[in-house]
Design an enzyme around this catalytic site. Structure first.
Site, PDB file in Angstrom:
ATOM      1  N   LYS A 227      81.393 -22.035   3.068  1.00 21.06           N
ATOM      2  CA  LYS A 227      81.552 -21.783   4.499  1.00 21.06           C
ATOM      3  C   LYS A 227      80.622 -20.684   4.977  1.00 21.06           C
ATOM      4  O   LYS A 227      80.037 -20.786   6.063  1.00 21.06           O
ATOM      5  CB  LYS A 227      83.000 -21.434   4.835  1.00 21.06           C
ATOM      6  CG  LYS A 227      83.211 -21.317   6.345  1.00 21.06           C
ATOM      7  CD  LYS A 227      84.641 -21.499   6.769  1.00 21.06           C
ATOM      8  CE  LYS A 227      84.743 -21.601   8.288  1.00 21.06           C
ATOM      9  NZ  LYS A 227      86.139 -21.735   8.760  1.00 21.06           N
ATOM     10  N   ASN A 245      84.011 -29.761  10.401  1.00 18.62           N
ATOM     11  CA  ASN A 245      85.005 -30.493  11.191  1.00 18.62           C
ATOM     12  C   ASN A 245      85.401 -31.825  10.556  1.00 18.62           C
ATOM     13  O   ASN A 245      86.173 -32.586  11.153  1.00 18.62           O
ATOM     14  CB  ASN A 245      84.463 -30.770  12.603  1.00 18.62           C
ATOM     15  CG  ASN A 245      84.336 -29.499  13.409  1.00 18.62           C
ATOM     16  OD1 ASN A 245      85.174 -28.619  13.353  1.00 18.62           O
ATOM     17  ND2 ASN A 245      83.249 -29.402  14.182  1.00 18.62           N
TER      18      ASN A 245
END
Length: 359
Positions: A227, A245
């Site tokens: 991330k 997403n």
């Protein structure tokens, strides 16, 4: 102490991962140019477990901490409770040098970050995530948000934390369902970025479920590395960051249509990942073998794989049509074309969406 850094120039910050480190946070805060007033935002469940330890750590270093509680649950991540926190801060005399600490899971982290971003046009905040899902996902990246009856996280900002402080010992008090919900986001990182990590998760299923601390630290660190790399390259989701997403178009719609209470975030995202992988297979991108591998892995961790019977499919499609990733009425989704490789912001025809759910 495992250390990572999210590189965002003047907004860069560290992610620190260890066990039994909550009592050290006061000492760490001395490195920041924050004022004495610290607002600890939490819920009654988490505050009872960890609030005193955090308050004591801050007081020992000369800070003036205030505990501000909101009810526990996704239902309360809305503008009403954000306004409640803002009112408390104003009444307590918090100023631009004051700091907030989010002590809890994703709900607490999201609403605290949102409040920090708008209070006096922005004050600093620190994430202390106490759930697996928050540790690997929502505490990192600077997305803030509150829910609206028409959709999840439709009201929000980008506001980066000053620090993410992870204590894996908090996971031992986490209910099993909450823990497994967090595994969903870890599986997601393997699918969107790293096939080897995906295989590592599958191979170490038993150790993960037994909460082996060495394995937990390893998978939390790798998830945060992925991330951090994505966010560093695309802070405001103009392109690459959209891969985070995956599973969230369908997953958020499930959460919205079930009232933000019936399904935990990771449970809804699990179903979303399967349906969005199936869509990719229907469109001719993802192989049947890889689709089955994704579905089996999610199922083997005890996560749900089927659309809830209470969800009306026509309502599901309407909710997808107002997803915040869409542009000018065109449905845009993130779908896997292989494990470890994604199609970003892929424009999906409404007829393909109907085929996904009706056939």
């Amino acid at each position: 102490m495992e250390k990572l850094r999210v590189e965002l120039r003047e907004r860069s910050y560290e992610i620190l991962i260890n066990r039994d480190n909550l009592h050290l946070i006061g000492e760490r805060l001395l490195r920041f140019s924050t004022g004495s007033k610290i607002g600890i935002i939490s819920n009654p469940t988490v505050a009872e477990l960890y609030g005193n330890k955090l308050v004591s750590s801050l007081k020992n270093e000369g800070f003036d901490p205030y505990l501000i509680l909101i009810p526990d649950g996704e239902t309360y991540k809305d503008y009403f409770w954000a306004y409640h926190i803002l009112t408390q801060l104003l009444e307590l005399g918090f100023d631009r040098r004051s700091c907030l600490i989010a002590l809890g899971g994703g709900v607490i982290g999201d609403i605290t970050a949102f409040v920090a971003s708008v209070y006096m046009r922005g004050i600093s905040y620190i994430q202390i995530p106490t759930t697996l899902l928050a540790q690997v996902d929502s505490s990192v990246g600077g997305k803030t948000g509150v829910n609206h009856p028409l959709g999840k996280n439709l009201i929000g900002t980008f506001w980066q934390p000053s620090l993410v402080w992870i204590d894996v010992d908090t996971l031992h008090s986490l209910p099993e369902r909450e823990f497994i919900s967090g595994v969903a986001e870890i599986i997601k990182y393997g699918i969107i970025w790293d096939r080897d990590f995906f295989e590592f998760i599958k191979t170490n299923k038993e150790k993960i479920l037994k909460k082996d601390e060495n394995i937990l630290i390893a998978i939390i660190k790798r998830s945060c590395e992925i991330k951090a790399e994505v966010v560093s390259k695309d802070e405001r989701e103009s392109s690459l960051r959209a891969i985070l997403n995956y599973g969230h178009t369908v997953g958020h719609a499930i959460e919205t249509l079930t009232g933000y209470g019936s399904y935990l975030h990771g449970e809804a995202i699990s179903i979303g990942m399967i349906y969005e992988a199936r869509l990719s297979n229907l469109l001719g991108f993802l192989s049947k073998e890889n689709y089955q591998s994704i579905k089996d892995t999610i199922k083997n961790f005890g996560l749900p794989v089927d659309m809830p019977s209470i969800v009306d499919i026509s309502a599901m499609i309407k909710t997808i049509l107002i997803d915040k990733k869409n542009i000018e009425g065109k449905i845009r989704m993130v779908i896997p074309e292989d494990i470890g490789k994604m199609k970003i912001n892929f424009e999906v025809n409404i007829e393909d969406i109907k085929k996904l759910f009706y056939e």
